[in-house]
Design an enzyme around this catalytic site. Structure first.
Site, short mmCIF file in Angstrom:
data_model
loop_
_atom_site.label_atom_id
_atom_site.label_comp_id
_atom_site.label_asym_id
_atom_site.label_seq_id
_atom_site.Cartn_x
_atom_site.Cartn_y
_atom_site.Cartn_z
N TYR A 133 -10.39 -0.13 -0.54
CA TYR A 133 -10.36 -0.86 -1.81
C TYR A 133 -11.73 -0.80 -2.48
O TYR A 133 -11.86 -0.46 -3.66
CB TYR A 133 -9.93 -2.31 -1.59
N LYS A 174 -1.03 -14.29 -3.79
CA LYS A 174 -1.85 -13.29 -3.10
C LYS A 174 -1.75 -13.37 -1.58
O LYS A 174 -2.28 -12.49 -0.88
CB LYS A 174 -3.31 -13.42 -3.54
#
Length: 319
Positions: free
Chosen positions: A144, A182
């Site tokens: 990421y 999330k």
């Protein structure tokens, strides 16, 4: 029209909320509602249209001018991404975070549309000395972070040739309302609140990397403050570049737990073993260098952990 990618997500939906507060409702939200629970982030907001991210990308790539939207696109706030630092499918991450961002970037610079996008402090990786917006200080610990680093590098290469505003914001540890979807990637404040509400003690990691129990330190920034920085740049189009978006203060996780305990008036911090799978891949310390952001004239104040978590707890535990 104002376009907000990831507009049903955490930062994107808070940005829409602030735009609404400024009287703007000519907003198009771009997102992927495969996870339908994110819809709750939009129910109290006013937008003009919604479009799936894949359809939007296809139309961007084809050069569509979106004539159905009055006056086309005024600005793109690109908040959409796979933000899971624990996701190791590199092909997926690079498609969603890197290739998609490049498509939007080129569309905007060709039409001189302001493009304000989310980078990340994950680009800095495990460094604990310099958090300065310079490639020599970047060493991401996960794919990421690498996807964000690579796009920043791509933008830097193009910057001398660009005539319109392009701003990348390296978000540090953002927390606040509308992050419930999330899951494990929600903020520590969110998870500690859940633990205390369930009657458990709030749990923090034992010490590591020379830090005491609960003493690992991050630059925690309240989501409202992040949105204010985004909107400030849009209102100051003479400024472009890549900027840290933190508070400039590192505070220990212990401060977060203490703010949660203070709100609930119950619980005591428990320390749990540091997970093996995070060893060597964990940022034990982050603190944004604010020189560049302050240097272009941003003078907004940033909430402390005590202030921001108190606001967040009131929102999370509202009747």
């Amino acid at each position: 029209m104002i376009v907000v990618t990831g507009g049903a997500g955490f930062i994107g939906s808070n940005l829409v909320k602030q735009l609404n507060a400024q009287g703007r409702t000519d907003i198009v939200v771009i997102d992927d509602l495969t996870d339908g629970t994110k819809f709750v982030n939009l129910v109290d907001l006013t937008i003009a249209d919604y479009m799936d991210k894949d359809e939007f990308q296809a139309r961007i790539v084809s050069g569509d001018e979106f004539e159905e939207w009055d006056d086309g696109i005024e600005v793109i706030f690109h908040e959409g991404a796979c933000s899971a630092t624990t996701e190791w499918n590199g092909k997926f991450i690079m498609e969603v975070n890197y290739e998609y961002s490049k498509d939007l970037f080129h569309y905007c610079i060709e039409r001189e549309i302001p493009f304000i996008y989310a980078s990340s402090a994950a680009t800095y990786g495990g460094r604990n000395d310099n958090f300065i917006e310079d490639p020599k200080f970047e060493q991401p610990l996960n794919v990421y972070g690498y996807s964000k680093q690579l796009f920043d590098q791509y933008v830097r290469r193009w910057m001398p040739e660009i005539n319109s505003q392009v701003v990348g914001l390296k978000y540090f540890n953002v927390y606040g309302p509308r992050e419930q979807h999330k899951g494990s990637m929600a903020s520590v404040a969110f998870h500690l609140n859940t633990q205390v509400k369930q009657g458990d003690n709030p749990k923090l990691f034992e010490g590591c990397d020379g830090f005491p129990d609960g003493g690992q330190m991050r630059d925690f920034i309240y989501v409202d403050d992040v949105c204010k920085v985004n909107l400030w740049f849009w209102q100051n189009p003479q400024h472009s570049g890549i900027f840290n978006c933190g508070t400039g203060r590192a505070e220990p996780f212990q401060n977060v737990a203490e703010a949660v305990i203070k709100h609930h008036q119950q619980g005591a911090i428990e320390y749990i073993p540091f997970p093996d799978h995070l060893k060597g891949r964990y940022q034990s310390f982050t603190q944004a260098d604010m020189t560049r952001l302050r240097g272009v004239g941003y003078d907004g104040e940033f909430k402390t952990v005590a202030e921001g978590v108190a606001d967040y707890m009131a929102w999370l535990n509202r009747a």
